[in-house]
Design a protein around this motif. Sequence first.
Motif, mmCIF file in Angstrom:
data_model
loop_
_atom_site.group_PDB
_atom_site.id
_atom_site.type_symbol
_atom_site.label_atom_id
_atom_site.label_comp_id
_atom_site.label_asym_id
_atom_site.label_seq_id
_atom_site.Cartn_x
_atom_site.Cartn_y
_atom_site.Cartn_z
ATOM 1 N N LEU A 157 0.967 -1.167 -0.042
ATOM 2 C CA LEU A 157 0.096 -0.011 0.321
ATOM 3 C C LEU A 157 0.603 1.150 -0.233
ATOM 4 O O LEU A 157 1.775 1.486 0.746
ATOM 5 C CB LEU A 157 -0.534 0.293 1.554
ATOM 6 N N THR A 158 0.680 2.550 -0.379
ATOM 7 C CA THR A 158 0.216 3.906 -0.296
ATOM 8 C C THR A 158 -0.028 4.615 0.387
ATOM 9 O O THR A 158 -1.116 4.513 0.898
ATOM 10 C CB THR A 158 0.704 4.534 -1.523
ATOM 11 N N PHE A 159 0.477 5.123 1.288
ATOM 12 C CA PHE A 159 -0.361 5.656 2.615
ATOM 13 C C PHE A 159 -0.438 6.918 2.489
ATOM 14 O O PHE A 159 1.488 7.907 2.183
ATOM 15 C CB PHE A 159 0.797 5.773 4.209
ATOM 16 N N CYS A 160 -0.937 7.951 1.927
ATOM 17 C CA CYS A 160 -1.391 9.086 2.692
ATOM 18 C C CYS A 160 -1.167 10.176 3.908
ATOM 19 O O CYS A 160 -0.730 11.306 3.821
ATOM 20 C CB CYS A 160 -3.247 9.765 2.084
ATOM 21 N N HIS A 161 -1.142 8.836 4.437
ATOM 22 C CA HIS A 161 -0.761 9.755 6.036
ATOM 23 C C HIS A 161 -0.287 8.511 6.865
ATOM 24 O O HIS A 161 -0.407 7.961 6.302
ATOM 25 C CB HIS A 161 -2.309 10.406 6.803
ATOM 26 N N LYS A 176 -5.764 2.184 7.295
ATOM 27 C CA LYS A 176 -7.111 3.406 7.746
ATOM 28 C C LYS A 176 -6.130 4.588 7.143
ATOM 29 O O LYS A 176 -6.640 5.663 6.253
ATOM 30 C CB LYS A 176 -7.767 3.512 8.595
ATOM 31 N N ALA A 178 -4.396 4.475 4.200
ATOM 32 C CA ALA A 178 -3.769 4.044 2.998
ATOM 33 C C ALA A 178 -4.615 4.854 2.009
ATOM 34 O O ALA A 178 -5.797 5.277 1.893
ATOM 35 C CB ALA A 178 -3.514 2.440 2.521
ATOM 36 N N CYS A 179 -4.563 4.880 0.635
ATOM 37 C CA CYS A 179 -4.909 5.714 -0.335
ATOM 38 C C CYS A 179 -5.242 4.873 -1.564
ATOM 39 O O CYS A 179 -6.290 5.185 -1.496
ATOM 40 C CB CYS A 179 -3.870 6.752 -0.936
ATOM 41 N N ASP A 180 -4.613 3.325 -1.451
ATOM 42 C CA ASP A 180 -5.023 2.386 -1.595
ATOM 43 C C ASP A 180 -6.346 1.695 -1.959
ATOM 44 O O ASP A 180 -7.033 2.100 -0.232
ATOM 45 C CB ASP A 180 -3.824 1.772 -2.170
ATOM 46 N N ASP A 181 -7.100 0.642 -2.091
ATOM 47 C CA ASP A 181 -7.700 0.221 -1.957
ATOM 48 C C ASP A 181 -7.332 -1.186 -1.170
ATOM 49 O O ASP A 181 -6.561 -1.578 -1.284
ATOM 50 C CB ASP A 181 -7.872 -0.969 -3.646
ATOM 51 N N THR A 182 -8.609 -0.587 0.052
ATOM 52 C CA THR A 182 -7.829 -1.786 1.340
ATOM 53 C C THR A 182 -9.122 -2.194 1.472
ATOM 54 O O THR A 182 -8.695 -3.682 2.331
ATOM 55 C CB THR A 182 -8.483 -1.086 2.381
#
Length: 302
Positions: A157-161, A176, A178-182
Amino acid sequence: MTFTLMGIPGLEAQHLWLSLPFFSMFLAILISNGAILYMLHMEPTLHTPMYLLLALLMVADLISALALLPKLLCLFWFNDRDIAVNACFTQMFFIHGTSVVRSALLVAMAFDRYVAVCEPLRYHTVLSHSLVGRLGLMALAKGVILILPMPLLLQRLTFCHMVIPHTYCDHMAVVKLACDDTRPNRIYGLFVILLVVGLDLVLIGFSYGLILQAVIRLNSRDAICKALNTCSAHLFVILITYVPALFSSLTHRLGHNIPPHAHILLANLYLLLPSMFNPIIYGMKTKDIKIKVAKCLCGRHS
């Protein structure tokens, strides 16, 4: 790359005061579990299947506390909030993995109680030391196999926060961010909960259903009391392990109106309460341990 642990949202100003009960629980866990483990190791008469399983349970409790509390106390005392991503995933693996191992050991202990009540004459034949060792390895394997995919799935995953609103690297709290589909992560997390809590509780319930049938058939009131007393410590441990865990899981997924700090406190307590109370419960409810403790205390005062 590092995550930042927020601690307990809304109670940041009280972190220093909150550290006192958590530090007290840490000391209680280390001292009580360590004392029982030392006693079980040093006393040959306690090298029986039930106490060997109890020793494995207490080792899991100690590992869980050591994975959680040192970083939590550093956060509370020194405002040390940063945790490397790999360290975060490692903490997640040990915290959730020991929870799975603990649950599997409680199933093994339910089987032990079934044999003790329903097949007492065959107890040492059925529950040999080699079988107890295999049960312990199976519990360890279950924890590793079920929890290892969690950090592996997170690595894609890529994390936005990068701020985790928690005191430790809880799986869902990290998901929660992550920016991607989780959806794969969420589905797998729910699968683990249903498999561990659901299946293990069914197996424990099945064992106690057989025990209840055997107890009902007993004609002697003393025999019934003895059979129930044989299971009492294990039943108390089941209650303090599964009730807080189920309540925390339900509030995390359904309790949208519950304040965040209540979620976080519940998540910490469901990990720590079993570790703190297991040795106390077995110490109070198990005759052999009470006798050994009394001998130790008397020996020191004599």
